[in-house]
Design an enzyme around this catalytic site. Structure first.
Site, PDB file in Angstrom:
ATOM      1  N   SER A  31      -2.491 -20.705 -15.860  1.00  0.00           N
ATOM      2  CA  SER A  31      -3.519 -20.440 -14.848  1.00  0.00           C
ATOM      3  C   SER A  31      -3.614 -21.497 -13.758  1.00  0.00           C
ATOM      4  O   SER A  31      -4.351 -21.294 -12.787  1.00  0.00           O
ATOM      5  CB  SER A  31      -4.888 -20.253 -15.512  1.00  0.00           C
ATOM      6  N   THR A  32      -2.888 -22.586 -13.881  1.00  0.00           N
ATOM      7  CA  THR A  32      -2.787 -23.494 -12.737  1.00  0.00           C
ATOM      8  C   THR A  32      -2.205 -22.735 -11.549  1.00  0.00           C
ATOM      9  O   THR A  32      -2.431 -23.098 -10.390  1.00  0.00           O
ATOM     10  CB  THR A  32      -1.947 -24.724 -13.108  1.00  0.00           C
TER      11      THR A  32
END
Length: 401
Positions: A70-71
């Site tokens: 999710s970065t």
């Protein structure tokens, strides 16, 4: 345990970051990792070490790419804000203005802003995703367009862990005619020379690190046995219904495959070097990507005080993303996971990766790794230790005559 080989450099005064990075291998079972910090656009930390696979047969190199989960959302959100900055996207316009098929099942008035702030009520479609269909962009977007919201849009926040990338990415595609990954590469990472991919070219994949120790969907269910089993129709059926269905959109069994790396899942399959992520955030912090007013809007809170996340509330541990305020696509620095400046903006990824910009201090930070550890909020102890060392170094450098 044999000491990991750490390569790279730190500017004078930042040697403590290297010490913290080396401790992560000794004390936190790091397999392979990299950390990069830029100050006023210049690299002050650029370190990498360990191994790119579980067997220890491949060294982590300067140009090793790794899945940052999710970065990736920080990069996806930035694509939307670049269009805002250019006057091509209005965050308060209905999503359906750009994506007409979205105007179904009570979603006609949902503004783009709510996609970016996890308030659209669409953490998952109402039916489980068939195996392999997460790679089919058109299929997933059609499923989302046909889905009724899980709660009244705008009234609550609920982390759109997987669907965020499809929703925001489809708006970008409708405006530009390009996929999210292509737009990111052509308009942001390519011009910056930053190695960040959503949809990693096959030619680049030999330098991808393998993820180690990621939990499968079945293991997640073992760890959280109270998750409901689909079909579930709404939050009223079970408070974690959205989470349960979102798990069917995670191809956890093949994250090291060419098919996964080549696909575009903008919520969670970006592959990057720490240096590449830091370069993007450095350009953002330095004013080289968007105007100051756009940057301020990006980090403005979209959450109500004390608001509980409807998809993660009670699911994630205290101090994680369940209790965080959201900006427009970014995690806000409520608990100091990005240092003392509460006005930083960034995003973390499952497993422990994290990257952010601190415009007031002219800093950009990125940490990537392949041993699956902490959650998505920057709270992983490996990153926490590195961030603390960065700001300790910054204070020391500033205190020098």
């Amino acid at each position: 345990m044999e000491a990991a080989i750490v390569n790279g450099h730190c500017a004078p005064g930042f040697e403590g970051v290297r010490a913290a990075f080396e401790r992560n291998f000794r004390e936190h079972d790091e397999v392979g990792a990299a950390v990069a910090v830029l100050r006023d656009g210049a690299p002050v930390v650029d370190l990498w070490g360990g191994h790119a696979d579980a067997a220890g047969s491949r060294a982590w190199e300067r140009d090793t790419l790794v899945n940052v989960y999710s970065t990736s959302k920080g990069m996806t959100a930035l694509c939307a804000h670049l269009l805002v900055d250019r006057g091509e996207l209005d965050l308060d316009a209905p999503v359906a203005h750009y994506w007409p098929e979205f105007a179904r099942e009570g979603k006609e008035a949902i503004p783009v802003r709510w996609l970016l702030s996890h308030r659209a009520g669409l953490p998952a479609p109402r039916e489980p995703l068939a195996e392999g269909r997460a790679y089919d962009w058109e299929y997933v977007c059609e499923a989302l367009a046909a889905t009724p919201p899980w709660w009244e849009p705008g009234t609550a926040q609920g982390y759109h862990a997987v669907t965020f990338g499809y929703l925001v990415g489809e708006v970008v595609r409708r405006i530009t005619g390009r996929s999210l990954g292509a737009f990111l590469r052509e308009e942001i990472t390519g011009p910056l020379g930053a190695e960040v991919f959503i949809g990693t070219p096959v030619a680049e994949q030999p330098r991808c690190a393998d993820m180690v120790g990621q939990l499968s969907a079945a293991q997640l269910r073992e760890r959280f046995p109270d998750l409901p089993t689909p079909p579930v129709r709404g939050i009223a059926d079970h408070p974690r219904a959205g989470v349960a269905l979102a798990l069917t959109y995670l191809p956890t069994g093949d994250v090291n495959s060419a098919a996964y790396r080549s696909a575009e899942i903008p919520s969670g399959n970006g592959h990057a070097t720490a240096r590449g992520l830091a370069a993007v955030y450095a350009a953002l912090a330095g004013g080289g990507l968007v105007r100051p007013a756009t940057l301020e809007a990006m980090r403005s809170s979209q959450s109500r005080p004390g608001e509980v996340d409807l998809t993660l509330g009670g699911f994630a541990p205290e101090g994680s993303a369940a209790a965080y305020r959201w900006g427009l696509g970014y995690m806000l620095n409520d608990r100091g996971q990005a240092g003392p400046n509460r006005r930083t903006l960034g995003h973390g990824g499952a497993g422990g990766s994290y990257a952010f910009a601190d415009p007031e201090n002219g800093l950009a930070y990125a940490y990537v790794m392949n041993r699956f550890g902490g959650g998505t909020s920057g709270e992983d102890p490996r990153s926490r230790a590195l961030v603390a060392a960065v700001y300790e170094a910054l204070a020391g450098v500033r205190g020098r005559p």
